[in-house]
Design an enzyme around this catalytic site. Structure first.
Site, PDB file in Angstrom:
ATOM      1  N   ALA A  64       0.871  -1.133   0.102  1.00 22.70           N
ATOM      2  CA  ALA A  64      -0.028   0.101   0.098  1.00 22.70           C
ATOM      3  C   ALA A  64       0.832   1.257  -0.127  1.00 22.70           C
ATOM      4  O   ALA A  64       2.165   1.302   0.295  1.00 22.70           O
ATOM      5  CB  ALA A  64      -0.988  -0.076   1.241  1.00 22.70           C
ATOM      6  N   GLY A 109       0.507  -4.888   0.975  1.00 20.95           N
ATOM      7  CA  GLY A 109      -0.832  -5.031   0.016  1.00 20.95           C
ATOM      8  C   GLY A 109      -0.515  -5.831  -1.331  1.00 20.95           C
ATOM      9  O   GLY A 109      -1.551  -6.399  -1.678  1.00 20.95           O
ATOM     10  N   GLU A 112      -0.766  -9.294  -0.555  1.00 18.82           N
ATOM     11  CA  GLU A 112      -1.966  -9.810  -0.197  1.00 18.82           C
ATOM     12  C   GLU A 112      -2.547  -9.813  -1.592  1.00 18.82           C
ATOM     13  O   GLU A 112      -3.763 -10.932  -1.769  1.00 18.82           O
ATOM     14  CB  GLU A 112      -2.853  -8.529   0.462  1.00 18.82           C
ATOM     15  CG  GLU A 112      -2.166  -8.734   2.091  1.00 18.82           C
ATOM     16  CD  GLU A 112      -2.822  -7.819   2.851  1.00 18.82           C
ATOM     17  OE1 GLU A 112      -2.948  -6.727   2.456  1.00 18.82           O
ATOM     18  OE2 GLU A 112      -2.693  -7.824   4.082  1.00 18.82           O
ATOM     19  N   GLU A 132       4.152  -5.297   7.479  1.00 21.97           N
ATOM     20  CA  GLU A 132       3.392  -4.178   8.129  1.00 21.97           C
ATOM     21  C   GLU A 132       3.496  -4.140   9.624  1.00 21.97           C
ATOM     22  O   GLU A 132       3.378  -2.806  10.033  1.00 21.97           O
ATOM     23  CB  GLU A 132       1.703  -4.662   8.093  1.00 21.97           C
ATOM     24  CG  GLU A 132       1.191  -4.312   6.574  1.00 21.97           C
ATOM     25  CD  GLU A 132       1.303  -5.516   5.630  1.00 21.97           C
ATOM     26  OE1 GLU A 132       2.153  -6.323   5.851  1.00 21.97           O
ATOM     27  OE2 GLU A 132       0.632  -5.593   4.509  1.00 21.97           O
TER      28      GLU A 132
HETATM   29  N1  DAK Z   1       4.589   3.347  -0.916  1.00 17.98           N
HETATM   30  C1  DAK Z   1       4.997   4.601  -1.362  1.00 17.98           C
HETATM   31  N2  DAK Z   1       6.239   4.658  -1.996  1.00 17.98           N
HETATM   32  C2  DAK Z   1       6.904   3.451  -2.214  1.00 17.98           C
HETATM   33  C3  DAK Z   1       6.489   2.372  -1.694  1.00 17.98           C
HETATM   34  C4  DAK Z   1       5.388   2.163  -0.854  1.00 17.98           C
HETATM   35  N3  DAK Z   1       5.011   1.004  -0.312  1.00 17.98           N
HETATM   36  N4  DAK Z   1       7.650   1.304  -2.121  1.00 17.98           N
HETATM   37  C5  DAK Z   1       8.630   2.139  -2.792  1.00 17.98           C
HETATM   38  N5  DAK Z   1       8.178   3.379  -2.954  1.00 17.98           N
HETATM   39  C6  DAK Z   1       8.768   4.390  -3.624  1.00 17.98           C
HETATM   40  C7  DAK Z   1      10.041   4.726  -3.056  1.00 17.98           C
HETATM   41  O1  DAK Z   1       9.686   5.978  -1.728  1.00 17.98           O
HETATM   42  C8  DAK Z   1      10.883   5.602  -4.069  1.00 17.98           C
HETATM   43  O2  DAK Z   1      10.162   6.741  -4.230  1.00 17.98           O
HETATM   44  P1  DAK Z   1      11.250   7.892  -4.593  1.00 17.98           P
HETATM   45  O3  DAK Z   1      12.187   8.132  -3.315  1.00 17.98           O
HETATM   46  O4  DAK Z   1      12.125   7.667  -6.004  1.00 17.98           O
HETATM   47  O5  DAK Z   1      10.126   9.131  -4.737  1.00 17.98           O
HETATM   48  C9  DAK Z   1      10.648   4.750  -5.072  1.00 17.98           C
HETATM   49  O6  DAK Z   1       9.259   3.973  -4.625  1.00 17.98           O
HETATM   50  C10 DAK Z   1      11.463   3.515  -5.273  1.00 17.98           C
HETATM   51  O7  DAK Z   1      11.891   2.836  -3.886  1.00 17.98           O
HETATM   52  P2  DAK Z   1      13.169   2.683  -3.630  1.00 17.98           P
HETATM   53  O8  DAK Z   1      14.063   3.771  -3.878  1.00 17.98           O
HETATM   54  O9  DAK Z   1      13.062   2.599  -2.116  1.00 17.98           O
HETATM   55  O10 DAK Z   1      13.982   1.372  -4.278  1.00 17.98           O
HETATM   56  P3  DAK Z   1      14.710   0.329  -3.584  1.00 17.98           P
HETATM   57  O11 DAK Z   1      15.210  -0.626  -4.779  1.00 17.98           O
HETATM   58  O12 DAK Z   1      16.030   0.735  -3.096  1.00 17.98           O
HETATM   59  O13 DAK Z   1      13.754  -0.777  -2.370  1.00 17.98           O
HETATM   60  C11 DAK Z   1      11.920  -1.729  -1.734  1.00 17.98           C
HETATM   61  C12 DAK Z   1      12.794  -1.343  -3.226  1.00 17.98           C
HETATM   62  C13 DAK Z   1      10.482  -2.348  -2.297  1.00 17.98           C
HETATM   63  C14 DAK Z   1      12.455  -2.893  -1.031  1.00 17.98           C
HETATM   64  C15 DAK Z   1      11.617  -0.562  -1.013  1.00 17.98           C
HETATM   65  O14 DAK Z   1      11.088   0.773  -1.774  1.00 17.98           O
HETATM   66  C16 DAK Z   1      10.426  -0.953   0.270  1.00 17.98           C
HETATM   67  O15 DAK Z   1      10.992  -1.410   1.223  1.00 17.98           O
HETATM   68  N6  DAK Z   1       9.389  -0.393  -0.007  1.00 17.98           N
HETATM   69  C17 DAK Z   1       8.230  -0.200   1.122  1.00 17.98           C
HETATM   70  C18 DAK Z   1       7.698  -1.609   1.250  1.00 17.98           C
HETATM   71  C19 DAK Z   1       6.826  -1.731   2.150  1.00 17.98           C
HETATM   72  O16 DAK Z   1       6.893  -1.591   3.494  1.00 17.98           O
HETATM   73  N7  DAK Z   1       5.571  -1.974   1.837  1.00 17.98           N
HETATM   74  C20 DAK Z   1       4.632  -2.429   2.663  1.00 17.98           C
HETATM   75  C21 DAK Z   1       3.682  -1.319   2.946  1.00 17.98           C
HETATM   76  S1  DAK Z   1       2.294  -1.652   4.063  1.00 17.98           S
HETATM   77  C22 DAK Z   1      -5.090  -1.789   5.278  1.00 17.98           C
HETATM   78  C23 DAK Z   1      -4.718  -2.968   4.253  1.00 17.98           C
HETATM   79  C24 DAK Z   1      -3.546  -3.220   3.688  1.00 17.98           C
HETATM   80  C25 DAK Z   1      -2.480  -2.216   4.117  1.00 17.98           C
HETATM   81  C26 DAK Z   1      -2.624  -1.407   4.674  1.00 17.98           C
HETATM   82  C27 DAK Z   1      -4.096  -0.895   5.339  1.00 17.98           C
HETATM   83  N8  DAK Z   1      -6.265  -1.656   5.580  1.00 17.98           N
HETATM   84  C28 DAK Z   1      -7.047  -2.662   5.482  1.00 17.98           C
HETATM   85  C29 DAK Z   1      -6.530  -0.330   6.070  1.00 17.98           C
HETATM   86  C30 DAK Z   1      -1.240  -2.576   3.414  1.00 17.98           C
HETATM   87  C31 DAK Z   1      -0.035  -2.067   4.045  1.00 17.98           C
HETATM   88  C32 DAK Z   1       1.056  -2.432   3.296  1.00 17.98           C
HETATM   89  O17 DAK Z   1       1.440  -2.695   2.328  1.00 17.98           O
END
Ligand code: DAK
Length: 258
Positions: A64, A109, A112, A132
């Site tokens: 997400a 997400g 998921e 998460e």
């Molecule tokens: N959201 C927003 N931007 C993201 C992102 C994300 N999840 N993942 C990556 N980006 C963006 C980065 O900020 C970066 O943006 P700029 O700085 O270039 O503007 C760009 O994508 C490239 O990312 P990186 O520079 O970080 O690239 P790397 O190759 O170094 O790393 C990575 C790739 C995928 C390992 C890393 O970006 C990363 O760890 N990303 C975050 C992963 C993460 O934690 N995702 C889980 C999010 S929590 C809900 C239901 C579901 C959910 C929530 C609520 N409800 C029912 C209410 C779900 C929650 C989630 O998914």
């Protein structure tokens, strides 16, 4: 700007999350477009298989959108929850078979969404995780429910509590990925699988999907009772007669989807 592309190739629909600069992160618009495409596909009987994938070579979807979520209040979070669950519910329950073509990171997400698909095919560079709890939330798009059903409760707890990423081979060993293929071959592999599935009696395939899904929610005697009724129903279809006659006449069946 459109963030999710839909391409129909005869009986196969390809839905591509296309937000490459943000690693295909899932904001409200992405979820809304996925839902709209899936609802359109669901109403299109000519489509038998859906392949869900991400644009580019790095990510299926890195979760997400954290930029969007960081400032959201409870009601906005609840709306996001509805969107995630609606997308997952469609993938899981639509009559078409859904295949996740996991072309890189499938995190949060994004993971998921793959869990809600019927089949997951991973490219060699795919990485799965539910990170998460490291962000102060839980996998709330079905992750705490579906992961354990696929890989077992012990492994699901470990992955969710540690936020560990697993690679494609480990996902395969756990039964999370059905297959691992070189990235360059991922879409062709999924298309070939889609074509094979589409060549079967598609109403029977959709009934099999519904019956297997039902097994997750009921006890064995209830599931078997429902299975018997569904099988009885299929004996009323053209495709049951055609499939069996074709076998006896040593020819390819000509299914009509009912
Ligand atoms: N959201 C927003 N931007 C993201 C992102 C994300 N999840 N993942 C990556 N980006 C963006 C980065 O900020 C970066 O943006 P700029 O700085 O270039 O503007 C760009 O994508 C490239 O990312 P990186 O520079 O970080 O690239 P790397 O190759 O170094 O790393 C990575 C790739 C995928 C390992 C890393 O970006 C990363 O760890 N990303 C975050 C992963 C993460 O934690 N995702 C889980 C999010 S929590 C809900 C239901 C579901 C959910 C929530 C609520 N409800 C029912 C209410 C779900 C929650 C989630 O998914």
């Amino acid at each position: 700007m459109e963030l999710v592309k839909l391409q129909i190739e005869e009986e196969i629909a390809i839905v591509t999350i296309d937000r490459v600069k943000s690693m295909n992160a899932l904001n409200n618009q992405v979820y809304e477009e996925i839902i709209a495409h899936l609802e359109a596909i669901r109403a299109n009987d000519a489509v038998k298989v859906v392949i869900l994938t991400g644009a580019g070579e790095k990510a299926f979807a890195a979760g997400a959108d954290i930029v969007q979520m960081v400032g959201q209040n409870a009601m906005e979070g609840r709306h996001l929850a509805w969107l995630c669950h609606r997308a997952a519910e469609l993938l899981e329950t639509m009559r078409q078979v859904t295949i996740a073509a996991v072309n890189g990171y499938a995190l949060g997400g994004g993971c998921e969404l793959t869990l809600a698909c019927d089949i997951r095919v991973a490219a060699e560079n795919a990485r799965f995780a539910l990170p998460e709890v490291g962000l102060g939330i839980i996998p709330g798009g079905g992750g705490t429910q579906r992961l354990s059903r696929i890989i077992g409760i012990g492994r699901a707890k470990e992955l969710i509590f540690t936020c560990d990423q697993i690679d494609a081979q480990e996902a395969y060993r756990m039964g999370l990925a059905n297959h691992v293929v070189p990235q360059a071959e991922l879409m062709d592999y999924c298309r070939a699988m889609g074509k094979k599935i589409a060549s079967k009696a598609s109403y029977a395939v959709s009934v099999a999907k519904a019956s297997i899904n039902n097994s997750e929610n009921v006890d064995l005697p209830s599931g078997c009772a429902r299975e018997q009724d569904l099988l009885g129903l299929l004996f009323a279809t053209h495709d049951k007669g055609e499939g069996m006659k074709a076998f006896l006449e040593r020819r390819k069946p000509e299914f009509t989807d009912f």
